[in-house]
Enzyme design. Sequence first.
Site, short mmCIF file in Angstrom:
data_model
loop_
_atom_site.label_atom_id
_atom_site.label_comp_id
_atom_site.label_asym_id
_atom_site.label_seq_id
_atom_site.Cartn_x
_atom_site.Cartn_y
_atom_site.Cartn_z
N HIS A 138 -10.19 -0.34 -1.60
CA HIS A 138 -10.34 -1.68 -2.17
C HIS A 138 -10.14 -2.77 -1.11
O HIS A 138 -9.68 -3.86 -1.43
CB HIS A 138 -9.39 -1.85 -3.36
CG HIS A 138 -7.94 -1.77 -3.01
ND1 HIS A 138 -7.35 -0.63 -2.53
CD2 HIS A 138 -6.96 -2.69 -3.08
CE1 HIS A 138 -6.08 -0.86 -2.29
NE2 HIS A 138 -5.81 -2.11 -2.62
N ARG A 155 -7.44 -14.17 1.53
CA ARG A 155 -8.20 -15.40 1.66
C ARG A 155 -7.75 -16.45 0.64
O ARG A 155 -7.54 -17.60 0.96
CB ARG A 155 -9.70 -15.10 1.48
CG ARG A 155 -10.61 -16.31 1.58
CD ARG A 155 -12.05 -15.87 1.30
NE ARG A 155 -12.89 -16.72 0.53
CZ ARG A 155 -12.64 -17.38 -0.58
NH1 ARG A 155 -11.47 -17.35 -1.12
NH2 ARG A 155 -13.53 -18.11 -1.19
N ASP A 211 -11.07 -6.32 -1.95
CA ASP A 211 -10.11 -7.00 -2.84
C ASP A 211 -8.91 -7.51 -2.04
O ASP A 211 -8.40 -8.59 -2.30
CB ASP A 211 -9.62 -6.06 -3.94
CG ASP A 211 -10.73 -5.63 -4.88
OD1 ASP A 211 -11.76 -6.31 -4.94
OD2 ASP A 211 -10.55 -4.59 -5.55
N ASP A 239 -1.18 -1.51 4.98
CA ASP A 239 -1.18 -0.54 6.07
C ASP A 239 -2.39 -0.79 6.97
O ASP A 239 -3.51 -0.45 6.59
CB ASP A 239 -1.20 0.88 5.50
CG ASP A 239 -0.93 1.93 6.55
OD1 ASP A 239 -1.07 1.64 7.75
OD2 ASP A 239 -0.59 3.06 6.16
N HIS A 248 0.85 -1.19 0.00
CA HIS A 248 0.00 0.00 0.00
C HIS A 248 0.89 1.24 0.00
O HIS A 248 2.08 1.17 0.30
CB HIS A 248 -0.92 -0.02 1.22
CG HIS A 248 -2.04 -0.99 1.07
ND1 HIS A 248 -2.74 -1.49 2.14
CD2 HIS A 248 -2.59 -1.57 -0.02
CE1 HIS A 248 -3.68 -2.32 1.71
NE2 HIS A 248 -3.59 -2.39 0.40
N ASP A 287 -4.90 -6.53 -7.31
CA ASP A 287 -4.98 -7.56 -6.26
C ASP A 287 -5.73 -8.78 -6.79
O ASP A 287 -5.35 -9.93 -6.52
CB ASP A 287 -5.68 -7.02 -5.01
CG ASP A 287 -4.92 -5.90 -4.34
OD1 ASP A 287 -3.67 -5.87 -4.44
OD2 ASP A 287 -5.56 -5.05 -3.70
N GLY A 325 -3.55 -1.98 -7.40
CA GLY A 325 -4.47 -2.72 -6.53
C GLY A 325 -5.92 -2.28 -6.66
O GLY A 325 -6.81 -3.11 -6.93
#
Length: 174
Positions: free
Chosen positions: A113, A122, A116, A106, A34, A86, A81
């Site tokens: 997002h 996950r 995302d 961060d 980030h 992402d 991203g």
Amino acid sequence: MTNTETITTTETSTTEGYLQYKMERTKHIALIAHDGKKRELCDWAYRNREILKQHFLCGTGTTAQLIAAKTGLPVKAYHSGPLGGDQQIGARIVEGEIDFVIFLWDPLEAQPHDPDVKALLRIAVVYNIPIANTLATADFLLASRLMDQPYTRLVEDHAHHLRQRLTQLSAEQA
């Protein structure tokens, strides 16, 4: 290492209920950060460029470009991203094209997002991908004896489990 390298990760059936994904000696590493963490990741990549040059690197938008500029290493850039990068990295994980992820996010800054980001984290867990969210963890990954040798990771075979569940439900309804 070039960005046109052939993907050598393979998926084959193994013990019942699991699939094997083989990582070759050359790892496919996704680098993501980030905005508030980009400098940290770029500095880390520069310090570790001798190790990283032995591997295939990719990353999201600006992060990939900044790392390539700072280290002189080739880094395949996906979209930013918030613009789907992402999700692109997540898709490469599903396709067996990424072996591990270094993702400095961060925790004190809300991201537009966030869904995302959560989906990427996950999918990394679902596919048993090593993921470093801190530089200390990234250092441990690079220092691992497994960095310079093939490694086979097991991933739960969800299709197998779905077939078992359907068989069980059919038996209960009969």
